[in-house]
Design an enzyme around this catalytic site. Structure first.
Site, PDB file in Angstrom:
ATOM      1  N   TYR A  63       0.848  -1.189   0.000  1.00  0.00           N
ATOM      2  CA  TYR A  63       0.000   0.000   0.000  1.00  0.00           C
ATOM      3  C   TYR A  63       0.885   1.242   0.000  1.00  0.00           C
ATOM      4  O   TYR A  63       1.614   1.507   0.942  1.00  0.00           O
ATOM      5  CB  TYR A  63      -0.910   0.035   1.221  1.00  0.00           C
ATOM      6  CG  TYR A  63      -1.844  -1.140   1.374  1.00  0.00           C
ATOM      7  CD1 TYR A  63      -2.219  -1.915   0.276  1.00  0.00           C
ATOM      8  CD2 TYR A  63      -2.360  -1.488   2.619  1.00  0.00           C
ATOM      9  CE1 TYR A  63      -3.082  -2.989   0.429  1.00  0.00           C
ATOM     10  CE2 TYR A  63      -3.227  -2.545   2.776  1.00  0.00           C
ATOM     11  CZ  TYR A  63      -3.584  -3.303   1.679  1.00  0.00           C
ATOM     12  OH  TYR A  63      -4.430  -4.371   1.845  1.00  0.00           O
ATOM     13  N   SER A 213     -13.165  -5.182   2.497  1.00  0.00           N
ATOM     14  CA  SER A 213     -14.252  -4.616   1.682  1.00  0.00           C
ATOM     15  C   SER A 213     -15.625  -5.105   2.144  1.00  0.00           C
ATOM     16  O   SER A 213     -16.454  -5.496   1.320  1.00  0.00           O
ATOM     17  CB  SER A 213     -14.043  -4.933   0.200  1.00  0.00           C
ATOM     18  OG  SER A 213     -12.871  -4.338  -0.295  1.00  0.00           O
ATOM     19  N   PRO A 214     -15.900  -5.097   3.456  1.00  0.00           N
ATOM     20  CA  PRO A 214     -17.219  -5.552   3.922  1.00  0.00           C
ATOM     21  C   PRO A 214     -18.343  -4.602   3.531  1.00  0.00           C
ATOM     22  O   PRO A 214     -19.517  -4.952   3.675  1.00  0.00           O
ATOM     23  CB  PRO A 214     -17.044  -5.608   5.445  1.00  0.00           C
ATOM     24  CG  PRO A 214     -16.014  -4.560   5.728  1.00  0.00           C
ATOM     25  CD  PRO A 214     -15.053  -4.631   4.580  1.00  0.00           C
ATOM     26  N   LEU A 215     -17.985  -3.424   3.015  1.00  0.00           N
ATOM     27  CA  LEU A 215     -18.981  -2.466   2.530  1.00  0.00           C
ATOM     28  C   LEU A 215     -19.014  -2.423   1.006  1.00  0.00           C
ATOM     29  O   LEU A 215     -19.482  -1.449   0.413  1.00  0.00           O
ATOM     30  CB  LEU A 215     -18.681  -1.070   3.086  1.00  0.00           C
ATOM     31  CG  LEU A 215     -18.841  -0.952   4.607  1.00  0.00           C
ATOM     32  CD1 LEU A 215     -18.338   0.392   5.113  1.00  0.00           C
ATOM     33  CD2 LEU A 215     -20.303  -1.151   4.996  1.00  0.00           C
ATOM     34  N   GLY A 216     -18.521  -3.492   0.373  1.00  0.00           N
ATOM     35  CA  GLY A 216     -18.573  -3.544  -1.094  1.00  0.00           C
ATOM     36  C   GLY A 216     -17.835  -2.393  -1.742  1.00  0.00           C
ATOM     37  O   GLY A 216     -18.283  -1.844  -2.739  1.00  0.00           O
ATOM     38  N   GLY A 218     -17.545   0.529  -0.692  1.00  0.00           N
ATOM     39  CA  GLY A 218     -18.326   1.745  -0.537  1.00  0.00           C
ATOM     40  C   GLY A 218     -19.719   1.692  -1.128  1.00  0.00           C
ATOM     41  O   GLY A 218     -20.576   2.505  -0.773  1.00  0.00           O
TER      42      GLY A 218
END
Length: 341
Positions: A63, A213-216, A218
């Site tokens: 990153y 990415s549990p919120l897709g 965003g």
């Protein structure tokens, strides 16, 4: 959540258990990929996370590249909380040059050792709590890679081992060399394919799950209505993320609208509801600790409030019917070749 309350914790794994905050913080976007970063705001976000008891921090050497570990390390050094309250996770394996050029996936033992030493230096710590292989190197037997990771545990440089985006057979083989504490992979209402073959292996072997990415990315927050809502330098506007492409985005936003209807009825945001669904998947067989990423304090606080959203089994079933796992349009990556199946 009150100012002084402490979020619940989750134990990742049973063969080599590591207790972490139930909700973690993904730090990637503070340095790259999701628009221009703000180091001062990122530092405030990490400090606020620790204030709220969100102590499971996730970074990686690639990153930035490299700059995110430096940022996280500096933020920890300036935080009032002691190092031992933090569960610090980082990763190796996606090799990049300082100018950002991608070299490829590297799981060679000598690289594992060198990457760990470099991460420790950038982070400014004497050990890493959870060290992941970021992607599986198909050219190197997993036993050799994990063998080198095991040496890091024996040397006291690393406490627990993890894999990222590894398939069932790779997980099994790795676990015979040294107990794997956690698998990090994408998991959300929008990405549930791991439930078929990976989840049963995690339950059988006693391995925890760390969903990224549990919120897709965003989408599940309900704040993205069109590509123009994203900064021009946001990688989600590229072909690398097909779910944001014309046609796919519109179809996926229909699912988000259904999520919003349930959230409004419950008095929370769509993002909080999506996170609560992931948190509700945690149990004695598979401990689950999602790491939603953000680089702003206000979004961190919104995410942390998801811990107060209590989902009944009926609500879980309602959400899964509203967002069927096969209804999402588009692959999660434009190039899935580095994902171990």
């Amino acid at each position: 959540m009150s100012e002084n309350s402490t979020p619940s914790t989750t134990t990742l794994g049973t063969a080599a258990p590591l207790t972490v905050s139930a909700l973690g913080l993904g730090c990637m976007g503070m340095s790259e990929f999701y628009g221009t970063g703000d180091e001062a705001e990122a530092t405030r976000t990490i400090h606020r996370a620790l204030d709220l008891g969100v102590t499971f921090l996730d970074t990686a050497d690639m990153y930035g590249p490299f700059t995110n570990e430096t940022l996280v390390g500096a933020a920890l050094a300036s935080a009032p909380q002691p190092r031992d309250v933090v569960q610090l996770a980082t990763k190796f394996g996606n090799e990049r040059l300082p100018d950002g050029t991608r070299v490829g996936v590297n799981g060679r033992p000598e690289y594992v050792r060198a990457a760990c030493d470099a991460s420790l230096q950038r982070l400014g710590v004497d050990h890493i709590d959870l060290y992941y292989q970021h992607r599986v190197d198909f050219s190197v037997p997993i036993e050799e890679t994990v063998g080198a990771m095991k040496e890091l545990v024996e040397a006291g440089k690393v406490r627990f081992l993890g894999l990222s985006e590894a398939g069932p057979e790779t997980i099994r083989r790795a676990h015979t060399v040294h107990p794997i504490t956690a698998l990090q992979t994408e998991y959300s209402l929008f990405t549930r394919d791991l439930e078929d073959a990976v989840w049963p292996v995690l339950a059988e072997l006693g391995i925890g799950l760390v969903p990224y990415s549990p919120l897709g990315r965003g989408l599940l927050t309900g704040t993205i209505a069109r590509p123009d809502d994203l900064p021009a330098d946001d990688s989600r506007r590229s072909a690398y993320f097909p779910r944001f492409a014309d046609g796919a985005l519109e179809a996926n936003l229909v699912l988000v609208a259904r999520l919003r209807e349930v959230a409004e009825r419950l008095g929370c945001t769509p993002g909080q509801l999506a996170l609560a669904w992931v948190l509700a998947r945690s149990g004695p067989e598979v401990g689950v600790a999602p790491i939603p990423g953000t680089k702003r304090v206000r979004y961190l606080e919104e995410n942390a409030a998801a811990l107060a959203v209590d989902l009944t089994p009926d609500l879980v079933a309602e959400l899964e019917a509203a967002v069927p796992r096969d209804a999402v349009v588009g692959e999660r990556y434009g190039d899935m070749s580095t994902i171990d199946a």
